[in-house]
Scaffold this motif. Structure first.
Motif, PDB file in Angstrom:
ATOM      1  N   GLY A  82      54.321 -51.978  -5.712  1.00  0.00           N
ATOM      2  CA  GLY A  82      54.448 -52.266  -4.143  1.00  0.00           C
ATOM      3  C   GLY A  82      53.787 -51.147  -3.522  1.00  0.00           C
ATOM      4  N   ILE A  83      53.925 -51.461  -2.032  1.00  0.00           N
ATOM      5  CA  ILE A  83      53.057 -50.491  -1.158  1.00  0.00           C
ATOM      6  C   ILE A  83      54.140 -50.054  -0.059  1.00  0.00           C
ATOM      7  N   ALA A  84      53.891 -48.733   0.150  1.00  0.00           N
ATOM      8  CA  ALA A  84      55.128 -48.341   1.162  1.00  0.00           C
ATOM      9  C   ALA A  84      54.530 -47.608   2.283  1.00  0.00           C
ATOM     10  N   THR A  85      54.779 -47.663   3.656  1.00  0.00           N
ATOM     11  CA  THR A  85      54.369 -46.946   4.767  1.00  0.00           C
ATOM     12  C   THR A  85      55.233 -45.472   4.777  1.00  0.00           C
ATOM     13  N   THR A  86      54.566 -44.478   5.211  1.00  0.00           N
ATOM     14  CA  THR A  86      55.051 -43.154   5.291  1.00  0.00           C
ATOM     15  C   THR A  86      55.458 -42.287   6.578  1.00  0.00           C
ATOM     16  N   HIS A  87      55.609 -43.130   7.761  1.00  0.00           N
ATOM     17  CA  HIS A  87      55.288 -42.436   8.870  1.00  0.00           C
ATOM     18  C   HIS A  87      56.964 -41.562   9.135  1.00  0.00           C
ATOM     19  N   ALA A  88      56.704 -40.513   9.978  1.00  0.00           N
ATOM     20  CA  ALA A  88      58.209 -40.013  10.156  1.00  0.00           C
ATOM     21  C   ALA A  88      58.730 -40.583  11.547  1.00  0.00           C
ATOM     22  N   GLU A  89      59.783 -40.145  11.952  1.00  0.00           N
ATOM     23  CA  GLU A  89      60.281 -40.780  13.139  1.00  0.00           C
ATOM     24  C   GLU A  89      59.611 -40.408  14.246  1.00  0.00           C
ATOM     25  N   ASN A  90      59.388 -39.268  14.366  1.00  0.00           N
ATOM     26  CA  ASN A  90      58.499 -38.641  15.624  1.00  0.00           C
ATOM     27  C   ASN A  90      56.746 -38.348  15.437  1.00  0.00           C
ATOM     28  N   ARG A  91      56.261 -38.881  14.175  1.00  0.00           N
ATOM     29  CA  ARG A  91      54.810 -38.855  14.063  1.00  0.00           C
ATOM     30  C   ARG A  91      54.433 -39.791  13.086  1.00  0.00           C
ATOM     31  N   PHE A  92      53.255 -40.163  13.294  1.00  0.00           N
ATOM     32  CA  PHE A  92      52.642 -41.086  12.378  1.00  0.00           C
ATOM     33  C   PHE A  92      52.258 -40.750  11.072  1.00  0.00           C
ATOM     34  N   ILE A  93      51.653 -39.319  11.065  1.00  0.00           N
ATOM     35  CA  ILE A  93      51.192 -38.651   9.778  1.00  0.00           C
ATOM     36  C   ILE A  93      52.268 -37.617   9.562  1.00  0.00           C
ATOM     37  N   THR A  94      53.182 -38.208   8.538  1.00  0.00           N
ATOM     38  CA  THR A  94      54.302 -37.221   8.042  1.00  0.00           C
ATOM     39  C   THR A  94      54.040 -36.087   7.289  1.00  0.00           C
ATOM     40  N   ASP A  95      55.170 -35.406   7.157  1.00  0.00           N
ATOM     41  CA  ASP A  95      54.992 -34.041   6.383  1.00  0.00           C
ATOM     42  C   ASP A  95      56.248 -34.432   5.125  1.00  0.00           C
ATOM     43  N   SER A  96      56.269 -33.459   4.212  1.00  0.00           N
ATOM     44  CA  SER A  96      57.227 -33.676   3.106  1.00  0.00           C
ATOM     45  C   SER A  96      58.585 -33.460   3.458  1.00  0.00           C
ATOM     46  N   GLY A  97      58.950 -32.942   4.398  1.00  0.00           N
ATOM     47  CA  GLY A  97      60.300 -32.769   4.692  1.00  0.00           C
ATOM     48  C   GLY A  97      60.751 -34.337   5.443  1.00  0.00           C
ATOM     49  N   ALA A  98      60.047 -34.767   6.563  1.00  0.00           N
ATOM     50  CA  ALA A  98      60.559 -36.270   6.945  1.00  0.00           C
ATOM     51  C   ALA A  98      60.433 -37.182   5.793  1.00  0.00           C
ATOM     52  N   ALA A  99      59.339 -37.250   4.797  1.00  0.00           N
ATOM     53  CA  ALA A  99      58.925 -38.075   3.890  1.00  0.00           C
ATOM     54  C   ALA A  99      59.810 -37.708   2.679  1.00  0.00           C
ATOM     55  N   GLY A 100      60.202 -36.701   2.571  1.00  0.00           N
ATOM     56  CA  GLY A 100      61.173 -36.214   1.303  1.00  0.00           C
ATOM     57  C   GLY A 100      62.697 -37.016   1.883  1.00  0.00           C
ATOM     58  N   THR A 101      63.047 -36.656   3.216  1.00  0.00           N
ATOM     59  CA  THR A 101      64.167 -37.182   3.545  1.00  0.00           C
ATOM     60  C   THR A 101      64.275 -38.704   3.303  1.00  0.00           C
ATOM     61  N   ALA A 102      63.287 -39.376   3.810  1.00  0.00           N
ATOM     62  CA  ALA A 102      63.120 -40.803   3.752  1.00  0.00           C
ATOM     63  C   ALA A 102      63.427 -41.363   2.389  1.00  0.00           C
ATOM     64  N   LEU A 103      62.815 -40.706   1.278  1.00  0.00           N
ATOM     65  CA  LEU A 103      63.042 -41.098  -0.140  1.00  0.00           C
ATOM     66  C   LEU A 103      64.435 -40.775  -0.815  1.00  0.00           C
ATOM     67  N   ALA A 104      64.811 -39.608   0.012  1.00  0.00           N
ATOM     68  CA  ALA A 104      66.281 -39.132  -0.738  1.00  0.00           C
ATOM     69  C   ALA A 104      67.420 -39.950   0.060  1.00  0.00           C
ATOM     70  N   THR A 105      67.387 -40.252   1.152  1.00  0.00           N
ATOM     71  CA  THR A 105      68.471 -40.946   1.740  1.00  0.00           C
ATOM     72  C   THR A 105      68.417 -42.028   2.505  1.00  0.00           C
ATOM     73  N   GLY A 106      67.336 -42.654   2.713  1.00  0.00           N
ATOM     74  CA  GLY A 106      66.984 -43.996   3.185  1.00  0.00           C
ATOM     75  C   GLY A 106      66.964 -44.023   4.864  1.00  0.00           C
ATOM     76  N   SER A 107      66.538 -42.733   5.154  1.00  0.00           N
ATOM     77  CA  SER A 107      66.770 -42.726   6.695  1.00  0.00           C
ATOM     78  C   SER A 107      65.574 -42.123   7.400  1.00  0.00           C
ATOM     79  N   LYS A 108      64.781 -42.290   8.357  1.00  0.00           N
ATOM     80  CA  LYS A 108      63.837 -41.601   8.873  1.00  0.00           C
ATOM     81  C   LYS A 108      64.232 -40.289   9.445  1.00  0.00           C
ATOM     82  N   THR A 109      63.536 -39.126   9.526  1.00  0.00           N
ATOM     83  CA  THR A 109      63.851 -38.139  10.394  1.00  0.00           C
ATOM     84  C   THR A 109      62.621 -37.510  11.084  1.00  0.00           C
ATOM     85  N   SER A 110      62.458 -36.463  11.793  1.00  0.00           N
ATOM     86  CA  SER A 110      61.716 -35.581  12.442  1.00  0.00           C
ATOM     87  C   SER A 110      60.933 -34.645  11.327  1.00  0.00           C
ATOM     88  N   ILE A 111      59.845 -34.449  11.784  1.00  0.00           N
ATOM     89  CA  ILE A 111      58.922 -33.518  11.028  1.00  0.00           C
ATOM     90  C   ILE A 111      59.628 -32.128  10.762  1.00  0.00           C
TER      91      ILE A 111
END
Length: 501
Positions: A82-111
């Motif tokens: 599969g292919i997954a998009t990675t943007h954060a809730e408040n920025r198109f280019i994410t960081d590992s905090g927001a991306a890690g949260t998405a992978l760990a919880t299924g929810s978007k969050t801020s940088i």
């Protein structure tokens, strides 16, 4: 935000066309089912491998550099893609905090946020917490500091990833059965000040909660299954393990941490293990292709350990491999080489650029290495100047001048400056870049990009990971496949409760 989402939709369309061939290999998922489809039976053993910064190019480079006749990457044999998009809730280019949260919880969050909502009031329930509530065991493994952003997102909650001491304080009470890999960088003397107040040494606190704390291979092998354990190996000034290129024989590898974690966690009720190849990202930040390829291969060896386990229990195991984001804008091809790539030239690099920079810092401190001597070292560690081995490694007068200028800059640089992003060592950077260009490697950035990332899956429920979706869907699919309590139920807490040990 409405303008941001409109632009995101346009950009995703461009990305999806570029990745069209790969997506054709995957079975399509309809919008209604891709977050909720459940397999016939829930997997009992779940592995989530996260190659930090590892895009398609990083994996392809590692595979291209393997010796002829040797097996390719294990992750590339997985049947579901599969292919997954990675943007954060408040920025198109994410960081590992927001991306890690998405992978760990299924929810978007801020940088910069660690498993909390963007409002920094609500904590988000993680997969690890859901698994524990189901009676399963949990393991968290990473090659970087164990309270760095990505691993932290699976067991901690904090409004700011920089609060590394407060994040580390959550380890003893996290319920995680096995921590492996890097040290708790929040416990380093220079980082304890990041906390609201000092509440004790993390190692001592872990021991007080009946964790076996081990640092050597033999010690780890002697820990009995059922014992909670924190295992780490030699670490640098940021709590991270060595690059695969630099690892000494006595140091424990990521594959070993994974194998031992499986041994310690294995039980009839099952387990969830998150394994991060965190230094892939660091090598990408440094635009160090040889180090990237080495750590991707090392990461893949850890995946192979999970596959060995899967072969024994194929009807109970699910393995997912993905990335939190791409880093560096790596391309396999550049303007200088055109179509004539020579990726094998990267094999002449014997240590990471980071390790070479440490040597340069020592030269400056001791004032004992001249430029001709530095050239000899570059020949040893990068192959540059060794025309007898390969004519592509020959140095022109312009190359020598470029290296001389970088040497002068390095010798004038303050030794105390250790920022690997904004002020990398000049000589290490020039030498690494010179070899990269000869090999046909291109980089567009020293930071993250917004490229979508690959998702590969094997085992029970793997088919739901095909298609094109968002990174939050990866967690949603794991939660649905494993029949865990839905992530949408948030735990309301005050802002301060996430800082408690």
């Amino acid at each position: 935000m409405r303008h941001f989402l409109t632009n995101r939709t346009k950009r995703i369309a461009l990305f999806s066309s570029a990745l069209f061939v790969l997506i054709l290999l995957s079975a399509p998922l309809d919008a209604a089912s891709r977050r909720t489809t459940k397999p016939a039976g829930a997997p009992r053993y779940i592995f989530l491998f996260i190659g930090d910064g590892m895009g398609l190019a990083q994996a392809a480079l590692s595979d291209a550099m393997r010796e002829r006749g040797t097996p390719g990457l294990v992750m590339n044999t997985f049947p579901s893609i599969g292919i997954a998009t990675t943007h954060a809730e408040n920025r198109f280019i994410t960081d590992s905090g927001a991306a890690g949260t998405a992978l760990a919880t299924g929810s978007k969050t801020s940088i910069g946020t660690i498993s909390m909502a963007a409002n920094h009031n609500d904590t988000l329930r993680t997969i690890a917490e859901m698994v524990k509530a189901k009676g399963m065991k949990v393991g968290i493994v990473s090659t970087v500091g164990i309270n760095d952003a990505t691993p932290a997102c699976f067991y901690a909650h904090n409004a700011n990833r920089k609060n590394v001491y407060n994040i580390a304080l959550q380890m003893p009470s996290s319920g995680v059965d096995y921590f492996g890999g890097g040290y708790a960088n929040g416990n380093l003397p220079q980082n304890r000040k990041s906390g609201t107040s000092f509440r004790g040494d993390i190692v001592d606190l872990m021991k007080s909660r009946n964790y076996a704390v081990v640092t050597e291979r033999e010690q780890l092998g002697s820990v009995q299954p059922g014992t909670r354990c924190w295992a780490y190996t030699a670490y640098d000034e940021q709590g991270a393990m060595s690059y695969a290129l630099d690892r000494k024989q006595k140091e424990i590898s990521l594959a070993e941490f994974t194998r031992e974690g499986i041994r310690l966690l294995d039980n009839p009720r099952g387990f969830f293990m998150m394994v991060e190849g965190g230094k892939i990202d660091w090598a990408c930040h440094a635009n160090d292709a040889a180090a990237v390829a080495g750590d991707v291969r090392d990461f893949d060896r850890a995946i192979a350990e999970a596959v060995l386990f899967y072969r024994k229990r194929p009807h109970q195991t699910l393995i997912i491999v993905t990335a939190d984001h791409e880093c560096g804008g790596l391309t396999l091809g550049n303007a200088a080489r055109g179509y004539a790539s020579r990726f094998e030239l990267l094999g002449y690099q014997k240590i990471s650029g980071e390790r070479f920079a440490e040597k340069v810092a020592t030269w400056k401190k001791n004032r004992n290495i001249s430029f001709p001597m530095a050239l000899d070292s570059i020949k040893v560690y990068y192959g540059l100047g060794n025309a007898a081995a390969d004519s592509a490694l020959a140095l022109s007068s312009a190359d020598r001048q470029s290296l001389n200028d970088a040497y002068s800059s390095s010798m004038a640089r303050e030794v105390s400056d250790k920022n690997r992003y904004s002020a990398p060592d000049a000589l290490a950077t020039v030498a690494t870049g010179m070899l990269n260009r000869r090999a046909g490697i291109g980089w567009t950035s020293p930071v993250h990009t917004a490229l979508p990332v690959q998702v590969m899956a094997l085992g029970v429920g793997a088919s739901v990971f095909t298609g094109f979706y968002d990174n939050t869907d990866i967690a949603a699919k794991i939660i649905a496949a494993s029949q865990l309590k839905p992530f949408i139920e948030k735990q309301k807490r005050s802002k301060n409760i996430a800082n408690r040990p």
